[in-house]
Structures are given as C-alpha cells and as structure tokens.
Design a protein around this motif. Structure first.
Motif, PDB file in Angstrom:
ATOM      1  N   PRO A   1       0.796  -1.238   0.000  1.00 25.69           N
ATOM      2  CA  PRO A   1       0.000   0.000   0.000  1.00 25.69           C
ATOM      3  C   PRO A   1       0.825   1.285   0.000  1.00 25.69           C
ATOM      4  CG  PRO A   1      -0.022  -0.994   2.178  1.00 25.69           C
ATOM      5  CD  PRO A   1       0.651  -1.970   1.271  1.00 25.69           C
ATOM      6  N   PHE A   2       2.125   1.172   0.279  1.00 28.36           N
ATOM      7  CA  PHE A   2       2.969   2.372   0.300  1.00 28.36           C
ATOM      8  C   PHE A   2       3.952   2.420  -0.875  1.00 28.36           C
ATOM      9  CE2 PHE A   2       1.774   1.763   4.774  1.00 28.36           C
ATOM     10  CZ  PHE A   2       1.258   3.014   5.061  1.00 28.36           C
TER      11      PHE A   2
ATOM     12  N   ILE B   1       4.378  -0.704  13.251  1.00 25.78           N
ATOM     13  CA  ILE B   1       5.572   0.128  13.062  1.00 25.78           C
ATOM     14  C   ILE B   1       6.541  -0.077  14.215  1.00 25.78           C
ATOM     15  CG2 ILE B   1       6.388   2.522  13.020  1.00 25.78           C
ATOM     16  CD1 ILE B   1       3.770   3.190  11.494  1.00 25.78           C
ATOM     17  N   GLN B   2       6.005  -0.219  15.428  1.00 26.73           N
ATOM     18  CA  GLN B   2       6.852  -0.442  16.602  1.00 26.73           C
ATOM     19  C   GLN B   2       7.679  -1.714  16.458  1.00 26.73           C
ATOM     20  OE1 GLN B   2       4.583  -0.603  20.227  1.00 26.73           O
ATOM     21  NE2 GLN B   2       6.289  -1.457  21.427  1.00 26.73           N
TER      22      GLN B   2
ATOM     23  N   ASP C   1       7.923   3.251   8.838  1.00 26.19           N
ATOM     24  CA  ASP C   1       6.660   3.988   8.816  1.00 26.19           C
ATOM     25  C   ASP C   1       5.793   3.629   7.617  1.00 26.19           C
ATOM     26  OD1 ASP C   1       7.398   5.298  11.109  1.00 26.19           O
ATOM     27  OD2 ASP C   1       8.250   7.028  10.054  1.00 26.19           O
ATOM     28  N   THR C   2       6.402   3.040   6.589  1.00 24.04           N
ATOM     29  CA  THR C   2       5.655   2.682   5.370  1.00 24.04           C
ATOM     30  C   THR C   2       5.888   1.215   5.051  1.00 24.04           C
ATOM     31  OG1 THR C   2       7.517   3.418   4.015  1.00 24.04           O
ATOM     32  CG2 THR C   2       5.763   5.023   4.438  1.00 24.04           C
ATOM     33  N   PRO C   3       5.343   0.348   5.879  1.00 21.84           N
ATOM     34  CA  PRO C   3       5.664  -1.080   5.756  1.00 21.84           C
ATOM     35  C   PRO C   3       5.087  -1.732   4.501  1.00 21.84           C
ATOM     36  CG  PRO C   3       3.946  -0.758   7.383  1.00 21.84           C
ATOM     37  CD  PRO C   3       4.420   0.606   7.006  1.00 21.84           C
TER      38      PRO C   3
ATOM     39  N   SER D   1       9.404  -6.103   6.986  1.00 22.09           N
ATOM     40  CA  SER D   1      10.492  -5.401   7.673  1.00 22.09           C
ATOM     41  C   SER D   1      10.448  -5.652   9.178  1.00 22.09           C
ATOM     42  CB  SER D   1      10.421  -3.901   7.381  1.00 22.09           C
ATOM     43  OG  SER D   1       9.140  -3.377   7.690  1.00 22.09           O
ATOM     44  N   ASP D   2       9.805  -6.729   9.584  1.00 19.47           N
ATOM     45  CA  ASP D   2       9.749  -7.118  11.000  1.00 19.47           C
ATOM     46  C   ASP D   2      11.162  -7.160  11.579  1.00 19.47           C
ATOM     47  OD1 ASP D   2       7.501  -8.822  12.848  1.00 19.47           O
ATOM     48  OD2 ASP D   2       9.605  -9.072  13.376  1.00 19.47           O
TER      49      ASP D   2
END
Length: 458
Positions: free
Chosen positions: A104-105, A129-130, A135-137, A157-158
């Motif tokens: 989606p990003f 995100i945490q 911020d744009t996973p 990006s975990d």
C-alpha cells in the motif's frame, strides 16, 4: 526464516522446495500449499468444554459416515482428511495460504493506487511500526479465511525476520483494528491430520467412547508410552539443532568452541540428530501416524542425512531409508541423494543396488555381495524365486519375517528393548515392504504379521 518454521510448514503440507533464504518476502511467496489449513482448536471437549464443535460441520460429516467408521476406521479417517484437507472453498473455517505481496505504500503498484489514501489517513499501524521500525511497511498477505478475522499478514520489515509476527485484520475493519497473533512459529501450531482425528473424535460421543483416536501398529507399547517417548525425542532434536546452529554461527565468526574442530563436532552432532529423527519416525509409524505426515518427515530425514552417512555402523539405516522411500513413493531427487552417498563411500552391496535400480534406471553398480548376510542373505532367494513363481517368493518372504528377520538382529541395541518397558521405537522390516512393491507381490497373507509394514506398502 528459521529452519524450524520451514520444517513445520513442510509438516503441514507446504511445498518449500523454492525457499532459498534470500529474503523473508521471497521465501514466504515461494511457499505453496495444495491443501487447506485449520486452526488448532483451543476449546474442545477432550480438554475442558462440552458440546463444542471445533471444526465447522465436522459433526454432521461424522454422523453421515458412522457406518464407515464402524466397519473400517482407517478408511473413515482417510476419507475425512481427504474431504477437509483440500482447496475446496466450501466454508468450514479453513485457512487458505496465498502468500502474495501487499504494497500500500509502494508507488507504481496496484495496491498503492487502491489503498494508499486509506493507509495514510485511517489505518492503525502504530504497533506494526513499533515491531518493524518502518513507517511505510510492506506486507505479505499470508492467509485468508471466511471466518473472523479473515486476513493474516506479515510485515516484511519485522525486526525479527527469522520469526516475524503474524497480524490479523478483518475486511470490515481493514487495518483499523489489527491483532497481534504472535510469532509465525507459534501461529503455525495448526491442526495436523492427527489432531484432526482427535477433533472428529471430540464431536461425537460414540467415537469418543470407541477409545480410538489412533490405532497403534506395533502393539508392544501403548500409545501413551509411544507419545511420551516421542516427546523426549522431539526435545532432544531441538537441543541438537540449537547446538549445531551455535557451532555454525561460531564458525562464521572464526570462534572455536571445542578442543576438536567445530566442523567435526557439528558433523557428529548431525549424525546423532539423524538417529534421533529416525527414531521419531519409527515411533510415529508404530503409533499409527498417517502416511502424509510420514512423507514430510521422510524428506526431513533425507535432508539431515545428506553428506553425513558412512557404511560404518549405518548400513541398516541406509537400507531402511531406501526401502521407506520406495514404499512412500518419494521424489526421485531423494533417491539420488541417498545413492550419491553410497557412491561416494564406494559401497558395493547387492541389496542397495537392487533397491536403487528400481527407482534409478541409470544406476550402474551391480554387486553380488550382501555385506551383512545375517539376516539379509535370504532376500536374494526371495528375489530370484520371483522369476519362477510369485507365490514362492511370498512364501519365502513370510518365512523370512517369521523366523529370520528379528532373530538375525540379535546384536542390535534395539533387540528385545520392549521387554524393559523403558524405550521401544517399534520393530519393522522395511525392506520386506519394499520387496513386495518392487516384485509386485500379493501381500494379503502378510497383513497383520509382526514386523511387516503393511500400511506403508498400501
């Protein structure tokens, strides 16, 4: 992804042949399933609750097939598994593995065009995100289901790409309500076919009262004894795998952990690991596990044994591996892996050659020597008799099973172990089953005979 996750996916029926370890996203998207999956029931009658149906409409299916259950339990369970473990989308609460990117990003993608405004303004991504510091996973949509919630995702990006978190969200609250389902390793504790049998048994009292979730094949131990032993083997396998991984990582950092070279210690531990996994395989067959599960375990056995076999002290294990592979109709590649180890060791044994030639027509070795004539020399007579009469071959095979096979292993550590009530994996003449398949014999007279692996042949 960690090896344990890949192995678990294999056990559940996933094809992991194209997993290369390049990236989390590529590995997940390379995995395919030709079967549905089911959540492990958390509230079931055999644990605590009453009047609970953990798999949708399973109780009705059981009722309709009770006549078959009463006449042929094994066929009943096979039919049940074949009905539910398919890609049929009739709603039963099943999960379907889809494993495709969701971006989606990422500009220029269809997902960006369709979803970016939503994700920029409405989606609740703080917890994701945490756990990713992004911020744009980008995600991989892992599974979907008709049940609630119906979508499961992994953020590529975990922070822990070896064992990432699984996130669930329903289409009606798409990413405005997101649930942390735990790590992928924990999430994959889905229902295998054995647990599915238990689930069916929980649905109806007349099955529960039949006492029979799984009928043991080797009756010398109880199911409880086998299960307890299997738990011990599983724990030992995890310990060995962890130790081997520690050695591999140390070797990369040029750290020597033992007085002996790291590579030597890792080799010996891997041989021990293979033995532990083989023992587990024997127990699973003895306790009554289905062939689908055993096929996946067999693939793992071949992988573990690769480049770790020697004729010294491991002749029987290779004879078993070749025989089991024939009975389970394993992939040709597995047979080539086994045969290459025999070739590398320059082993000349007529039984090895006979079994390999059944699957690999280009195998050139043709020995006339049986390296261990007691008890295996008799097999040559069984083979040669087949040219005269298949009935004669089956008669000789029956004699081999009744009077020669067990007695001929008197010097093996496992001989008579059932008498002590501590450890017993099962007694199985796997080469006998392979002979029946290779020679095309009618083994109806051998069904139920001790040591003969009838179910694996069929």
């Amino acid at each position: 992804m960690k090896k344990e996750i890949v192995n678990r996916i294999k056990q559940l029926g996933g094809n992991v042949a194209n997993v290369k370890g390049v990236s989390l996203q590529e590995d997940l998207c390379a995995i395919t399933f030709n079967t549905a999956l089911y959540q492990k029931p958390e509230d079931t009658p055999w644990l605590s609750a009453e009047n609970t149906e953990p798999i949708e409409v399973l109780g009705d299916w059981v009722d309709k097939n009770m006549e078959l259950f009463n006449s042929d339990r094994e066929t009943f369970y096979k039919k049940m598994v074949n009905t539910y473990y398919t890609l049929d989308e009739e709603p039963r609460g099943q999960l379907f593995w889809v494993a495709k990117p969701f971006t989606p990003f990422q500009k220029g993608t269809q997902d960006f065009e369709e979803w970016n405004d939503w994700f920029s303004d409405d989606a609740e991504l703080d917890e994701i995100i945490q756990h990713s510091n992004c911020d744009t996973p980008t995600f991989v949509k892992l599974l979907y289901t008709e049940a609630y919630p119906n979508n499961y995702y992994i953020c590529v990006s975990d922070l822990n790409v070896d064992n990432p978190i699984v996130w669930s969200t329903d289409h009606e609250e798409f990413f405005t309500e997101v649930t942390n389902e735990g790590t992928l390793e924990d999430f994959l504790k889905l229902a295998n076919t054995h647990l599915f049998r238990l689930t069916a048994a929980s649905c109806r009292t007349n099955i529960k009262n039949s006492v029979l979730y799984m009928e043991t094949r080797d009756k010398l131990f109880t199911e409880e004894q086998y299960r307890k032993q299997l738990a011990g083997y599983s724990k030992r396998c995890r310990q060995l795998e962890s130790s081997i991984m520690e050695i591999i990582n140390a070797e990369k950092e040029h750290i020597q952990l033992y007085s002996a070279p790291n590579s030597n210690v890792a080799y010996n531990k891997t041989v021990t690991l293979f033995g532990c996994k083989l023992n587990s395989f024997l127990i699973k067959y003895s306790v009554g596990e289905d062939m689908a599960t055993l096929k996946y375990d067999y693939n793992d056995l071949v992988e573990t044994l690769t480049n770790h076999w020697t004729i010294t002290g491991m002749y029987v294990q290779m004879l078993w591996m070749l025989s089991i592979g024939i009975m389970l109709d394993t992939d040709e590649q597995n047979v080539r892996v086994l045969s290459s180890m025999i070739d590398d060791e320059n082993v000349n044994d007529t039984l090895h050659d006979f079994l390999i030639k059944y699957r690999l027509t280009d195998w050139e070795r043709c020995s006339d020597i049986v390296l261990f004539p007691v008890p295996y020399q008799s097999i040559l007579s069984i083979i040669s008799s087949n040219n005269q009469s298949k009935e004669l071959s089956i008669q000789k095979l029956e004699k081999y099973l009744k009077k020669e096979w067990y007695q001929g292993h008197f010097d093996c550590a496992w001989h008579d172990d059932h008498k002590y009530g501590i450890r017993h994996d099962g007694y199985w003449s796997f080469e006998s089953g392979a002979l029946v398949k290779v020679l095309g014999l009618d083994d109806s007279s051998l069904k139920g005979l001790p040591y003969y692996p009838y179910d694996m042949v069929h």
